[in-house]
Scaffold this motif. Structure first.
Motif, PDB file in Angstrom:
ATOM      1  N   TYR A 114       7.373   4.023   4.614  1.00 63.67           N
ATOM      2  CA  TYR A 114       7.204   5.474   4.667  1.00 63.67           C
ATOM      3  C   TYR A 114       7.728   6.032   5.984  1.00 63.67           C
ATOM      4  O   TYR A 114       8.436   7.043   6.016  1.00 63.67           O
ATOM      5  CB  TYR A 114       5.731   5.816   4.479  1.00 63.67           C
ATOM      6  CG  TYR A 114       5.357   7.226   4.873  1.00 63.67           C
ATOM      7  CD1 TYR A 114       5.666   8.315   4.058  1.00 63.67           C
ATOM      8  CD2 TYR A 114       4.698   7.479   6.079  1.00 63.67           C
ATOM      9  CE1 TYR A 114       5.330   9.609   4.423  1.00 63.67           C
ATOM     10  CE2 TYR A 114       4.345   8.769   6.447  1.00 63.67           C
ATOM     11  CZ  TYR A 114       4.675   9.830   5.624  1.00 63.67           C
ATOM     12  OH  TYR A 114       4.352  11.109   6.005  1.00 63.67           O
ATOM     13  N   LYS A 142       0.836  -1.195   0.000  1.00 59.41           N
ATOM     14  CA  LYS A 142       0.000   0.000   0.000  1.00 59.41           C
ATOM     15  C   LYS A 142       0.873   1.248   0.000  1.00 59.41           C
ATOM     16  O   LYS A 142       1.912   1.301   0.646  1.00 59.41           O
ATOM     17  CB  LYS A 142      -0.920   0.022   1.219  1.00 59.41           C
ATOM     18  CG  LYS A 142      -1.983  -1.056   1.225  1.00 59.41           C
ATOM     19  CD  LYS A 142      -3.041  -0.793   0.159  1.00 59.41           C
ATOM     20  CE  LYS A 142      -4.176  -1.782   0.247  1.00 59.41           C
ATOM     21  NZ  LYS A 142      -5.215  -1.533  -0.780  1.00 59.41           N
ATOM     22  N   THR A 143       0.432   2.264  -0.730  1.00 61.68           N
ATOM     23  CA  THR A 143       1.149   3.532  -0.748  1.00 61.68           C
ATOM     24  C   THR A 143       0.532   4.480   0.280  1.00 61.68           C
ATOM     25  O   THR A 143      -0.594   4.279   0.741  1.00 61.68           O
ATOM     26  CB  THR A 143       1.076   4.195  -2.128  1.00 61.68           C
ATOM     27  OG1 THR A 143      -0.300   4.558  -2.399  1.00 61.68           O
ATOM     28  CG2 THR A 143       1.577   3.249  -3.219  1.00 61.68           C
ATOM     29  N   ASP A 159      -0.674   7.474  -0.189  1.00 57.81           N
ATOM     30  CA  ASP A 159      -1.895   8.077  -0.714  1.00 57.81           C
ATOM     31  C   ASP A 159      -3.099   7.150  -0.561  1.00 57.81           C
ATOM     32  O   ASP A 159      -4.230   7.610  -0.367  1.00 57.81           O
ATOM     33  CB  ASP A 159      -1.717   8.447  -2.188  1.00 57.81           C
ATOM     34  CG  ASP A 159      -0.798   9.633  -2.385  1.00 57.81           C
ATOM     35  OD1 ASP A 159      -0.548  10.355  -1.400  1.00 57.81           O
ATOM     36  OD2 ASP A 159      -0.324   9.834  -3.530  1.00 57.81           O
ATOM     37  N   GLN A 160      -2.864   5.847  -0.649  1.00 58.45           N
ATOM     38  CA  GLN A 160      -3.960   4.890  -0.550  1.00 58.45           C
ATOM     39  C   GLN A 160      -4.500   4.747   0.866  1.00 58.45           C
ATOM     40  O   GLN A 160      -5.671   4.403   1.053  1.00 58.45           O
ATOM     41  CB  GLN A 160      -3.496   3.520  -1.055  1.00 58.45           C
ATOM     42  CG  GLN A 160      -3.265   3.453  -2.559  1.00 58.45           C
ATOM     43  CD  GLN A 160      -2.666   2.129  -2.982  1.00 58.45           C
ATOM     44  OE1 GLN A 160      -1.767   1.596  -2.323  1.00 58.45           O
ATOM     45  NE2 GLN A 160      -3.172   1.569  -4.081  1.00 58.45           N
ATOM     46  N   PRO A 165       2.266   2.886   5.629  1.00 62.21           N
ATOM     47  CA  PRO A 165       3.286   1.934   5.177  1.00 62.21           C
ATOM     48  C   PRO A 165       4.520   2.033   6.074  1.00 62.21           C
ATOM     49  O   PRO A 165       4.988   3.139   6.386  1.00 62.21           O
ATOM     50  CB  PRO A 165       3.607   2.407   3.749  1.00 62.21           C
ATOM     51  CG  PRO A 165       2.461   3.282   3.353  1.00 62.21           C
ATOM     52  CD  PRO A 165       1.976   3.920   4.622  1.00 62.21           C
TER      53      PRO A 165
END
Length: 283
Positions: free
Chosen positions: A215, A200-201, A203-204, A212
């Motif tokens: 991140y 998953k990013t 933004d998602q 994440p």
């Protein structure tokens, strides 16, 4: 901005709040953590005594099965002689453990948004048990231009379930830089937050409360930290990270109220990353 963030109104001011002299669901089957070699030693018996303290609310104690305070603080390497800053302690779940543990030989500092309800809650907590909180302090800061104290003044900075809020309001990079500045060389940053599914990013998932892991690690390493350890202490395989109201669907928030409450109670609190970073020693 998510519902949790709406509880905090961040003013454009930096100042100090004078300290007030002393202030069951199913287990998520956490994995055993092995602290990194650099974690140092601490008094497990002292921590046990504090966790069992009568000043802790029964409501907070009931969540120990999810939050794993002893295992997590051992993983971070806390010692009773440290100066420790807890970022955004909110109602003070961890404050009830950290401040008394540090009270005799160390220093607890809670970093709070200016004029927030958190400040009042913590001040009331300090008044309730003056013997345990006689040295506890609060410092106010603006998370958009954060100043957490003099550079190199803290041995450890801890933040529990807050990075997702900073990611949502755009202050995450500034916060990690501020945490880096306030730590001594060799100091430790401990981070716990809701963990998104792999792949998953940002933004998602940024509006779900999950993040994440990559991140969060990048935020820290970009600020100058070195990743020193990862733990599965707060892993919860029953959490599939996909809920109608994001992480707030789960306990303790129950954003859906009574709707499917038993279902979410059975899942328990969220699946979370637990990360330990170190500020490199000066060369």
């Amino acid at each position: 901005m998510n519902k949790f963030m709406q509880k905090f109104v961040i003013a454009n001011a930096i100042g100090l709040v004078a300290s007030i002299g002393v202030v069951a669901f199913a287990d998520d089957q956490p994995a055993q953590a092995t602290p990194p070699a650099s974690a140092g030693q601490m008094s497990a018996s002292q921590l046990d005594q504090v966790i069992a303290g009568t000043w802790r609310s029964e409501k907070n104690k009931a969540r120990d099965t999810y939050r794993h305070p002893k295992e997590m603080l051992k993983f971070f390497g806390i010692r009773p002689d440290m100066t420790v800053i807890e970022i955004w302690p909110s109602g003070g779940w961890f404050t009830e453990i950290l401040a008394p543990f540090l009270n005799a030989n160390g220093q607890y500092i809670g970093a709070v948004p200016p004029g927030s309800k958190s400040t009042v809650a913590l001040q009331n907590k300090f008044k309730f048990a003056p013997q345990q909180y006689s040295k506890a302090k609060l410092v106010e800061f603006d998370n958009k231009a954060p100043n957490l104290g003099p550079d190199g003044s803290a041995d450890m900075v801890l933040t529990f379930r807050n990075v997702h809020n900073w990611a949502a309001d755009g202050s995450a990079e500034a916060m990690f830089k501020a945490m880096y500045r306030v730590l001594k060389p060799g100091g430790v940053l401990g981070v716990e937050d809701h963990r998104a599914s792999k792949g998953k990013t940002l933004d998602q998932v940024v509006n779900t409360g999950y993040l994440p892991t990559e991140y969060v690690i990048k935020l820290a390493t970009d600020a100058g930290f070195k990743l020193d350890g990862q733990s599965e202490i707060n892993a919860n395989p029953k959490d599939n990270h996909d809920h109608p109201k994001g992480v707030w669907t789960l306990p303790p928030t129950y954003e859906l109220g009574e709707q499917d409450k038993a279902k979410y109670a059975a899942i328990g609190e969220s699946d979370r990353m637990t990360l330990r970073f170190v500020k490199p020693a000066a060369k």
